[in-house]
Motif scaffolding. Structure first.
Motif, PDB file in Angstrom:
ATOM      1  N   HIS A  96     -18.145 -35.110  -4.201  1.00  0.00           N
ATOM      2  CA  HIS A  96     -19.342 -35.741  -3.633  1.00  0.00           C
ATOM      3  C   HIS A  96     -18.961 -36.873  -2.682  1.00  0.00           C
ATOM      4  O   HIS A  96     -19.567 -37.033  -1.623  1.00  0.00           O
ATOM      5  N   GLU A  97     -17.949 -37.643  -3.039  1.00  0.00           N
ATOM      6  CA  GLU A  97     -17.532 -38.748  -2.175  1.00  0.00           C
ATOM      7  C   GLU A  97     -16.981 -38.209  -0.853  1.00  0.00           C
ATOM      8  O   GLU A  97     -17.282 -38.748   0.217  1.00  0.00           O
ATOM      9  N   ASN A  98     -16.189 -37.155  -0.905  1.00  0.00           N
ATOM     10  CA  ASN A  98     -15.669 -36.542   0.328  1.00  0.00           C
ATOM     11  C   ASN A  98     -16.801 -36.044   1.210  1.00  0.00           C
ATOM     12  O   ASN A  98     -16.778 -36.225   2.428  1.00  0.00           O
ATOM     13  N   ARG A  99     -17.798 -35.423   0.608  1.00  0.00           N
ATOM     14  CA  ARG A  99     -18.932 -34.930   1.389  1.00  0.00           C
ATOM     15  C   ARG A  99     -19.710 -36.088   1.981  1.00  0.00           C
ATOM     16  O   ARG A  99     -20.159 -36.025   3.122  1.00  0.00           O
ATOM     17  N   THR A 100     -19.860 -37.182   1.235  1.00  0.00           N
ATOM     18  CA  THR A 100     -20.560 -38.354   1.753  1.00  0.00           C
ATOM     19  C   THR A 100     -19.834 -38.901   2.980  1.00  0.00           C
ATOM     20  O   THR A 100     -20.463 -39.261   3.981  1.00  0.00           O
ATOM     21  N   GLU A 101     -18.510 -38.945   2.926  1.00  0.00           N
ATOM     22  CA  GLU A 101     -17.727 -39.397   4.084  1.00  0.00           C
ATOM     23  C   GLU A 101     -17.923 -38.459   5.275  1.00  0.00           C
ATOM     24  O   GLU A 101     -18.031 -38.912   6.412  1.00  0.00           O
ATOM     25  N   ASN A 102     -17.984 -37.151   5.008  1.00  0.00           N
ATOM     26  CA  ASN A 102     -18.241 -36.179   6.080  1.00  0.00           C
ATOM     27  C   ASN A 102     -19.607 -36.403   6.706  1.00  0.00           C
ATOM     28  O   ASN A 102     -19.769 -36.299   7.923  1.00  0.00           O
ATOM     29  N   VAL A 103     -20.597 -36.712   5.881  1.00  0.00           N
ATOM     30  CA  VAL A 103     -21.946 -36.963   6.387  1.00  0.00           C
ATOM     31  C   VAL A 103     -21.949 -38.218   7.256  1.00  0.00           C
ATOM     32  O   VAL A 103     -22.535 -38.212   8.345  1.00  0.00           O
ATOM     33  N   LEU A 104     -21.283 -39.266   6.823  1.00  0.00           N
ATOM     34  CA  LEU A 104     -21.241 -40.491   7.626  1.00  0.00           C
ATOM     35  C   LEU A 104     -20.642 -40.208   9.004  1.00  0.00           C
ATOM     36  O   LEU A 104     -21.134 -40.723  10.015  1.00  0.00           O
ATOM     37  N   ALA A 105     -19.636 -39.373   9.059  1.00  0.00           N
ATOM     38  CA  ALA A 105     -19.009 -39.033  10.345  1.00  0.00           C
ATOM     39  C   ALA A 105     -19.966 -38.271  11.260  1.00  0.00           C
ATOM     40  O   ALA A 105     -19.803 -38.284  12.486  1.00  0.00           O
ATOM     41  N   LEU A 106     -20.979 -37.612  10.681  1.00  0.00           N
ATOM     42  CA  LEU A 106     -21.945 -36.850  11.480  1.00  0.00           C
ATOM     43  C   LEU A 106     -23.066 -37.717  12.040  1.00  0.00           C
ATOM     44  O   LEU A 106     -23.817 -37.278  12.914  1.00  0.00           O
TER      45      LEU A 106
END
Length: 165
Positions: A96-106
């Motif tokens: 979940h944390e990795n996905r959250t970081e991916n979302v922030l980059a978007l």
């Protein structure tokens, strides 16, 4: 046996914990699965004039509390028991944390949840839009709760923007 209501994965989800043969165990339903990273779906407000529950932040907090209990075994709603619950829960939280970081980059300039969903999932069939949108909004909720993005309405559309440090 102790029953505890948890927030996040599904409304009304309950975890049952018990001691058996000197070991601490729990029945966790779909809150923790062995091979799949559970992701909560969007939920409507509990009251007509209320706000929408922020299910992913609540789910992550519930997972953290469950991990901290250092259980010996957990029994998920599907498949076999999980013999190292702390390790499995940590993997789910990390995913979940990795996905959250991916979302922030978007989030570049005013960005909609739909933009984020399209950035996360390539060539998504329409039948998968609801779980995918739930995931996109869930991670945006995490970022908003942390103060890393802000949410506002622009011309009837909700947009997210990264908060400058």
């Amino acid at each position: 046996m102790t029953a505890e209501s948890v927030q996040g994965h599904a409304p009304g989800e309950t975890i049952f914990t018990f001691e058996n043969d000197g070991e601490s165990k729990a029945i966790v339903g779909d809150h923790v699965l062995a091979d799949i990273t559970p992701n909560p779906l969007l939920q409507p407000p509990m009251e007509e004039s209320g706000s929408r529950p922020r299910v992913l932040p609540a789910f992550n907090r519930s997972l953290s509390r469950l991990r901290d209990r250092e259980l010996d075994y957990i029994f998920p709603g599907h498949r076999e028991e999980i013999g190292n619950p702390t390790e499995r829960i940590e993997k789910i939280l990390d995913a979940h944390e990795n996905r959250t970081e991916n979302v922030l980059a978007l989030v570049e300039g005013p960005t909609t949840a739909f933009d984020v969903m399209e950035g996360l999932f390539d060539d998504l069939p329409a039948t998968e839009y609801f779980p995918a949108m739930s995931e996109a909004i869930g991670h945006l909720d995490v970022l908003e709760e942390r103060g890393e993005v802000s949410r506002q309405e622009q011309g009837g559309v909700v947009v997210y923007e990264e908060v400058s440090s």
